[in-house]
Motif scaffolding. Structure first.
Motif, PDB file in Angstrom:
ATOM      1  N   TYR A 406       0.851  -1.198   0.000  1.00  0.00           N
ATOM      2  CA  TYR A 406       0.000   0.000   0.000  1.00  0.00           C
ATOM      3  C   TYR A 406       0.881   1.241   0.000  1.00  0.00           C
ATOM      4  CZ  TYR A 406      -4.172   2.772   0.836  1.00  0.00           C
ATOM      5  OH  TYR A 406      -5.216   3.657   0.694  1.00  0.00           O
ATOM      6  N   ASP A 407       0.625   2.124  -0.957  1.00  0.00           N
ATOM      7  CA  ASP A 407       1.439   3.345  -1.077  1.00  0.00           C
ATOM      8  C   ASP A 407       0.724   4.521  -0.400  1.00  0.00           C
ATOM      9  OD1 ASP A 407       2.987   5.477  -1.727  1.00  0.00           O
ATOM     10  OD2 ASP A 407       2.858   5.214  -3.913  1.00  0.00           O
ATOM     11  N   PRO A 408       1.233   4.962   0.756  1.00  0.00           N
ATOM     12  CA  PRO A 408       0.544   6.056   1.465  1.00  0.00           C
ATOM     13  C   PRO A 408       0.639   7.383   0.726  1.00  0.00           C
ATOM     14  CG  PRO A 408       2.623   5.532   2.547  1.00  0.00           C
ATOM     15  CD  PRO A 408       2.435   4.514   1.458  1.00  0.00           C
ATOM     16  N   ARG A 409       1.558   7.476  -0.221  1.00  0.00           N
ATOM     17  CA  ARG A 409       1.681   8.711  -1.015  1.00  0.00           C
ATOM     18  C   ARG A 409       0.985   8.597  -2.367  1.00  0.00           C
ATOM     19  NH1 ARG A 409       5.880   8.997   2.400  1.00  0.00           N
ATOM     20  NH2 ARG A 409       6.856   7.202   1.424  1.00  0.00           N
ATOM     21  N   GLY A 410       0.392   7.448  -2.628  1.00  0.00           N
ATOM     22  CA  GLY A 410      -0.343   7.272  -3.875  1.00  0.00           C
ATOM     23  C   GLY A 410      -1.693   7.976  -3.795  1.00  0.00           C
ATOM     24  N   HIS A 411      -2.452   7.885  -4.876  1.00  0.00           N
ATOM     25  CA  HIS A 411      -3.749   8.555  -4.898  1.00  0.00           C
ATOM     26  C   HIS A 411      -4.764   7.668  -5.618  1.00  0.00           C
ATOM     27  CE1 HIS A 411      -6.396  12.042  -4.659  1.00  0.00           C
ATOM     28  NE2 HIS A 411      -6.885  11.599  -5.800  1.00  0.00           N
ATOM     29  N   THR A 412      -5.982   7.684  -5.120  1.00  0.00           N
ATOM     30  CA  THR A 412      -7.040   6.885  -5.739  1.00  0.00           C
ATOM     31  C   THR A 412      -8.290   7.744  -5.888  1.00  0.00           C
ATOM     32  OG1 THR A 412      -6.177   4.934  -4.581  1.00  0.00           O
ATOM     33  CG2 THR A 412      -8.385   4.748  -5.529  1.00  0.00           C
ATOM     34  N   SER A 413      -8.800   7.843  -7.106  1.00  0.00           N
ATOM     35  CA  SER A 413     -10.066   8.549  -7.346  1.00  0.00           C
ATOM     36  C   SER A 413     -11.180   7.523  -7.463  1.00  0.00           C
ATOM     37  CB  SER A 413      -9.999   9.352  -8.653  1.00  0.00           C
ATOM     38  OG  SER A 413      -9.014  10.352  -8.551  1.00  0.00           O
ATOM     39  N   ILE A 414     -12.188   7.643  -6.605  1.00  0.00           N
ATOM     40  CA  ILE A 414     -13.291   6.675  -6.641  1.00  0.00           C
ATOM     41  C   ILE A 414     -14.427   7.211  -7.506  1.00  0.00           C
ATOM     42  CG2 ILE A 414     -15.038   5.485  -5.262  1.00  0.00           C
ATOM     43  CD1 ILE A 414     -13.128   5.461  -2.926  1.00  0.00           C
ATOM     44  N   GLY A 415     -14.965   6.339  -8.334  1.00  0.00           N
ATOM     45  CA  GLY A 415     -16.134   6.728  -9.123  1.00  0.00           C
ATOM     46  C   GLY A 415     -16.206   5.950 -10.423  1.00  0.00           C
ATOM     47  N   ASP A 435      -6.258   9.599  -0.334  1.00  0.00           N
ATOM     48  CA  ASP A 435      -4.816   9.697  -0.164  1.00  0.00           C
ATOM     49  C   ASP A 435      -4.302   8.306   0.176  1.00  0.00           C
ATOM     50  OD1 ASP A 435      -4.655  12.441  -0.578  1.00  0.00           O
ATOM     51  OD2 ASP A 435      -5.182  12.855   1.508  1.00  0.00           O
ATOM     52  N   GLY A 436      -3.744   7.643  -0.827  1.00  0.00           N
ATOM     53  CA  GLY A 436      -3.279   6.277  -0.634  1.00  0.00           C
ATOM     54  C   GLY A 436      -3.665   5.447  -1.843  1.00  0.00           C
ATOM     55  N   HIS A 437      -2.963   4.335  -2.037  1.00  0.00           N
ATOM     56  CA  HIS A 437      -3.232   3.523  -3.225  1.00  0.00           C
ATOM     57  C   HIS A 437      -2.798   2.075  -3.001  1.00  0.00           C
ATOM     58  CE1 HIS A 437      -2.634   2.082  -7.441  1.00  0.00           C
ATOM     59  NE2 HIS A 437      -3.792   2.703  -7.573  1.00  0.00           N
ATOM     60  N   VAL A 438      -3.673   1.165  -3.399  1.00  0.00           N
ATOM     61  CA  VAL A 438      -3.342  -0.258  -3.389  1.00  0.00           C
ATOM     62  C   VAL A 438      -2.464  -0.526  -4.617  1.00  0.00           C
ATOM     63  CG1 VAL A 438      -4.279  -2.589  -3.638  1.00  0.00           C
ATOM     64  CG2 VAL A 438      -5.486  -0.892  -2.220  1.00  0.00           C
TER      65      VAL A 438
END
Ligand SMILES: [Zn+2]
Length: 473
Positions: A406-415, A435-438
């Protein structure tokens, strides 16, 4: 056997976080080592078939979602995710084990219903799965079925104080089922809402012409949840059955659970991301029929009443033991829209199996819960609660290699059109920015998600035969 070496990351468990490397052989974790350790030879990376660089990232156990309803029949339709599509979406979101509900209705043999759920799921799942059993009619026959199921790895049984005429159990039936559960050492799960009183409120609302989705929420007020929760706790106290209250949304219901726990009773609370992030005012009250997207039971609560703060607080104190999704998706078209003009006909449920790990990580980012508590409520405690530990819920030698980078500096847009692999025509969390990304997901040693690519396959997931709960006081 494929040897996988995960290095450079911070391994997070329920009890702490530290820089550690993980060695996987085949389907199993074989070693968790301090970086640079030569205990197993000088160059583990060179000896591995696959090396995963987790520098700057968290390495956590795969998520365990203890409450899902894939392709569940409800209100004349069926939850829109199959075991195939739902477990694939779970994998995308870093969940590597689900526990789904087998449904027994009056007139059906419990053992037969388990058989038919095995048929639905076998060879279909992307990740591992277990079953809870819903007892829709408590009688001599179904009570006998409970003891047979425990031996088959189905060790938890769910009853309903809601939905009269569908799943509803009387207090007498609940008492009997709890006596059986206590004798077996099995966990009794409860949907705690006073369904008889709620049905009267629903009837009265519809008679007044209050037919919009919003009134689904107002006809299931927190008093009905607190009352039923208290009643379930008292019946459990009397019979000695361990009690797990599903999808708690009212702060007052949690106060009842906390009181029972303080008295030493085996009572556990579960909540879901929808109750922590979505509300009666902002979602159920959406204009027109839009609010139907968020019709679920227990309902979304009023933000102004302060339930969300209470849920977060109880998450910190441990009175909320687990966070599941109660994933029960229905599309707006041809499903939710059955309730246009009558909110009581809207199929109850929200889909979210894909987003639980991300949504709960926001609690870490905002300082509501610790990093370790995130892993505890989403992975470790569900595994212990439902008798799958230490095979699931922890990264340690001998455990299944269910691992998420898990990348705590990644980004995930839900939708829709962004991160959305569930079989639904809308997202309950549309527009949420995470804020975070699998980044990478392993299920029993196999990389099934990596860097935005899905590498899993239908049928990789296996049935998990569960032990009795390992979480009792
Ligand atoms: Zn449910």
């Amino acid at each position: 056997m494929t040897r996988t070496f995960i290095h450079g990351g911070t391994v997070v468990s329920a009890t702490g976080s530290q820089p550690l490397d993980v060695l996987v052989d085949g389907e199993t974790v074989v070693a968790v080592l301090h970086p640079g350790s030569t205990a197993l030879g000088a160059d583990l990376a060179a000896a591995a078939d696959r090396v995963l660089d987790a520098t700057g990232k968290y390495v956590i156990p795969g998520g365990v979602d203890g409450h899902t309803h894939m392709q569940m029949p409800f209100g004349g339709t069926e939850a829109s995710d199959t075991f195939a599509t739902g477990t694939r979406a779970a994998a995308w979101g870093g969940t590597t084990t689900i526990v789904d509900f087998v449904v027994q209705k009056p007139g059906e043999r419990v053992q037969d219903t388990l058989g038919s759920w095995h048929q639905k799921a076998a060879g279909q799942c992307a990740v591992d799965y277990g079953f809870h059993q819903i007892i829709g009619e408590v009688d001599d026959e179904s009570l006998k079925g409970m003891s047979e199921l425990v031996a088959e790895g189905v060790t938890s049984f769910k009853l309903f104080m809601a939905y009269p005429g569908v799943f509803y159990s009387t207090d007498g039936q609940i008492l009997r089922a709890m006596q059986s559960a206590a004798g077996l050492g099995a966990l009794l799960m409860m949907h705690a809402e006073n369904g008889i009183a709620i049905d009267v409120l629903v009837e009265q609302a519809l008679a007044r012409g209050d037919t919009a989705p919003y009134f689904h929420g107002t006809t299931r007020p927190w008093q009905m949840e607190e009352e039923a929760t208290h009643r379930a706790i008292m019946l459990a106290q009397l019979t000695g059955a361990p009690l797990y209250v599903v999808h708690v949304s009212a702060g007052q219901a949690l106060a009842q659970i906390a009181t029972a726990r303080d008295a030493g009773q085996n009572v556990f609370g579960e909540t879901c991301p929808q109750y922590l992030y979505l509300s009666l005012e902002e979602h159920l009250a959406a204009p027109g029929f839009e609010g139907a997207k968020w019709v679920c039971s227990t309902p979304l609560r009023s933000r102004a009443e302060g339930h969300q703060e209470e849920l977060w607080r109880y998450l910190r104190t441990g009175d909320v033991a687990t966070v599941s999704t109660d994933h029960c998706p229905f599309c707006m078209k041809d499903q939710k829209d059955m309730g246009i003009g009558d909110f009581s006909k809207i199929p109850n449920g929200i889909g979210g199996v894909e987003h639980r790990m991300d949504l709960m990580f926001q609690g870490v980012q905002s300082g509501q819960i610790s990093l370790e508590r995130w892993v505890e409520v989403c992975c470790t405690t569900p595994a212990r609660m439902f008798g799958m530990y230490p095979r699931k819920g922890v990264i340690s030698p001998g455990a299944d290699a269910d691992i998420v980078i898990y990348d705590p500096r990644g980004h995930t847009s839900i939708g829709l059109g962004k991160t959305h692999h569930m079989n639904m025509d809308y997202s309950a969390y549309e527009g949420f920015e995470i804020d975070g990304h699998v980044d990478t997901v392993l299920s029993r040693g196999r990389v099934i998600v990596d860097d935005g690519a899905y590498l899993g396959s239908i049928g990789h997931g296996r049935f998990v035969k569960r032990q009795l709960s390992q979480n009792l006081i």
